[in-house]
Write an enzyme that holds these catalytic residues in place. Structure first.
Site, PDB file in Angstrom:
ATOM      1  N   SER A   1     114.846  18.357  -8.204  1.00  0.00           N
ATOM      2  CA  SER A   1     113.634  18.756  -8.904  1.00  0.00           C
ATOM      3  C   SER A   1     112.396  18.679  -8.021  1.00  0.00           C
ATOM      4  CB  SER A   1     113.443  17.878 -10.147  1.00  0.00           C
ATOM      5  OG  SER A   1     114.535  18.042 -11.028  1.00  0.00           O
ATOM      6  N   ALA A   2     112.313  17.695  -7.140  1.00  0.00           N
ATOM      7  CA  ALA A   2     111.170  17.603  -6.231  1.00  0.00           C
ATOM      8  C   ALA A   2     111.422  18.360  -4.932  1.00  0.00           C
ATOM      9  CB  ALA A   2     110.859  16.139  -5.929  1.00  0.00           C
TER      10      ALA A   2
ATOM     11  N   GLU B   1     121.831  18.625   1.038  1.00  0.00           N
ATOM     12  CA  GLU B   1     122.227  18.278  -0.329  1.00  0.00           C
ATOM     13  C   GLU B   1     123.627  17.698  -0.330  1.00  0.00           C
ATOM     14  OE1 GLU B   1     122.989  17.470  -4.025  1.00  0.00           O
ATOM     15  OE2 GLU B   1     120.962  18.059  -3.411  1.00  0.00           O
ATOM     16  N   ALA B   2     123.781  16.549  -0.995  1.00  0.00           N
ATOM     17  CA  ALA B   2     125.087  15.891  -1.055  1.00  0.00           C
ATOM     18  C   ALA B   2     126.073  16.656  -1.913  1.00  0.00           C
ATOM     19  CB  ALA B   2     124.929  14.465  -1.579  1.00  0.00           C
TER      20      ALA B   2
ATOM     21  N   HIS C   1     115.256   8.900 -17.740  1.00  0.00           N
ATOM     22  CA  HIS C   1     113.941   9.119 -17.124  1.00  0.00           C
ATOM     23  C   HIS C   1     113.608   8.009 -16.125  1.00  0.00           C
ATOM     24  CE1 HIS C   1     112.673  11.272 -21.130  1.00  0.00           C
ATOM     25  NE2 HIS C   1     113.530  11.993 -20.419  1.00  0.00           N
TER      26      HIS C   1
END
Length: 519
Positions: free
Chosen positions: A21-22, A42-43, A457
């Site tokens: 998202s970031a 990216e894993a 969250h």
């Protein structure tokens, strides 16, 4: 026989770890600068899967065998009947935005002004608003607050078309809570159809990778490496980032950044990676045999999360198959319908449950209440120096008297709502959860222990600030070293007033602006 590993160029201007998202809006913003080269690591793998594209299947993606979730669990929580809580996190292009419920909430302007008041200069509401607006196109809102040219297109069309959600909204308005046409606009207060970053025509998920990075795949200055897990960061004698060590199919690849390495790996994985790289409490790192680089004791501390407590009633009749959404109605409130000062204390969401789970029935309406500003604080710690071993997650839910009092107050509020005569057209007379025999405060507290779940969250484990507990400064640079930054929910000093995905995207965009000197 193992497939050969594709070689990577060794040096880039920027190395961004985490395509979530970031990380995705950050990469898109960096590539707006001519000539800049970026490696995105990216894993996980591709998010071109039917169960990801179709957001109605999102609940499958957080299952242990989904292959796109890190599958973390917290330590057993004493105040929740020693139940461990799921710490779902996306392990796939798009990160958690590829597996979550797609609820689009920014937070309250006082959340960000509060960050600025704590010393995070440049993070007040007026400073972050341009990034929020750049993320989205929302033509139904006030253009003074809402973006009109961004890639994300939030919509309430999917939630507003359901008869049940209309009934819930109308009932709550009749109880005295104001109708709010846009809780991401001038004020969040009141009840509204939930905004989802889902394509209203196709029902397709608008995840961060698809909307921000996929349009740039032809850019020759962008390199993406998937199924590649960063093991640690190394530093030179001056504590400047030297190499990023990446595990690809068991082989180690080293890359460098001319300018910055940015960790966008989430609230759990980011402190883990920092500690594995020698940044954290010097004493704790020494106990694990990790060479100390920078003594930053705040790494992994300040963990905050929202807890959702649920009441349930069975529906009088099943909802039709056309009802495809789950989180239909959202309300932000201070408890009483007319109280609208400062950031809201509670978020209330209605959930349509077609399928029951645990002790909850099928074809039911649930209301969940979230204490938006918990005072309980937890931590993420290493179990060992092995990057393959999941870290220890200790959220310490309901560990303060204030949180208990607030959660109980909110639980009573949603119980009054679901049992109100205005909803009896839709739900049965007798309450299912917690049940009509639960009447005293002590009984309600026991119900809270049983019917409260983590709301996915988590924030705060790499806190931004200027005090000794801060991990990054207001430019998101990691203390004690150079050439390393963090972006994402992990940097939040305090949690925002709502779901955290939109704010995480904002942080990614704003981080890139700061890196490019355009903050």
């Amino acid at each position: 026989m193992n497939e050969p590993i594709s070689p990577l160029p060794e040096v880039y201007d920027y190395v961004v770890v985490g395509a979530g998202s970031a990380g995705c809006p950050l990469v898109a913003r960096l590539l707006s600068e001519p000539g800049v080269t970026v490696l995105l690591v990216e894993a996980g793998g591709s998010n071109e899967r039917e169960d990801i594209r179709d957001f109605t299947q999102w609940w499958k993606l957080t299952q242990p065998d989904s292959g796109v979730d890190w599958g973390y669990e917290s330590e057993p929580q004493p105040e929740l009947l020693n139940r461990a809580q799921s710490y779902s996190a996306g392990k796939v292009l798009g990160g958690s935005s590829s597996i979550n419920g797609m609820v689009w909430v920014r937070g309250h302007e006082d959340d960000f002004d509060g960050w600025a008041a704590q010393g995070c200069t440049g993070w007040g509401y007026e400073s972050v608003l341009p990034s929020f607006m750049a993320l989205e196109t929302y033509l139904a809102g006030d253009p003074a607050y809402r973006g009109t040219m961004g890639p994300i297109v939030p919509t309430a069309e999917l939630t507003s078309k359901n008869e049940l959600s209309k009934g819930v909204l109308d009932a709550v308005v009749k109880l005295g809570y104001p109708l709010n046409q846009d809780y991401n606009g001038a004020s969040p207060y009141g009840v509204a159809f939930t905004q989802l970053n889902v394509d209203a025509k196709t029902g397709a998920r608008q995840d961060a990778f698809t909307k921000f990075v996929k349009p740039l795949l032809s850019n020759l200055h962008l390199t993406i490496k998937t199924l590649a897990r960063v093991k640690r960061i190394t530093f030179d004698a001056n504590r400047k980032v030297d190499k990023v060590l990446i595990d690809v199919k068991g082989a180690e690849i080293a890359v460098r950044a001319r300018r910055d390495v940015v960790l966008c790996t989430g609230t759990v994985n980011t402190p883990q990676l920092l500690m594995l790289s020698g940044i954290g409490s010097a004493a704790e790192l020494a106990m694990l045999g990790i060479e100390h680089v920078a003594d930053v004791p705040g790494v992994g501390q300040n963990l905050q999360d929202h807890l959702a407590s649920v009441v349930v009633k069975k529906l009088r009749m099943p909802s039709p198959p056309s009802h495809i959404t789950t989180m239909d109605v959202s309300m932000f409130t201070n408890g009483a319908p007319g109280a609208v000062n400062g950031p809201p204390r509670f978020e209330v969401q209605s959930y349509y449950m077609r399928h029951g789970w645990a002790d909850y029935p099928s074809e039911a309406l649930a209301l969940g209440c979230i204490n938006l500003h918990p005072t309980s604080r937890g931590q993420v710690k290493l179990r060992s120096a092995d990057p393959r071993e999941a870290p220890l997650i200790e959220p310490n839910f309901l560990s303060t008297a204030e949180d208990w009092a607030t959660q109980l107050e909110g639980y009573k509020m949603i119980r009054q709502i679901i049992n109100a005569p205005e909803l009896l057209t839709w739900v049965e007379d007798v309450e299912h959860t917690p049940g009509p025999t639960v009447v005293t405060d002590d009984q309600l507290r026991e119900a809270l222990r049983k019917y409260s779940e983590v709301d996915f969250h988590p924030v705060g484990t790499c806190k931004m600030g200027v005090d000794p507990s801060a991990v990054v400064d207001p430019e998101l640079r990691v203390r004690g070293v150079t050439g390393l930054r963090v972006a994402g929910a992990a940097i939040m000093p305090t949690i925002v007033s709502g779901n955290t995905n939109a704010a995480s995207m904002m942080i990614g965009d704003r981080c890139a602006r700061l890196m490019l000197g355009k903050g």
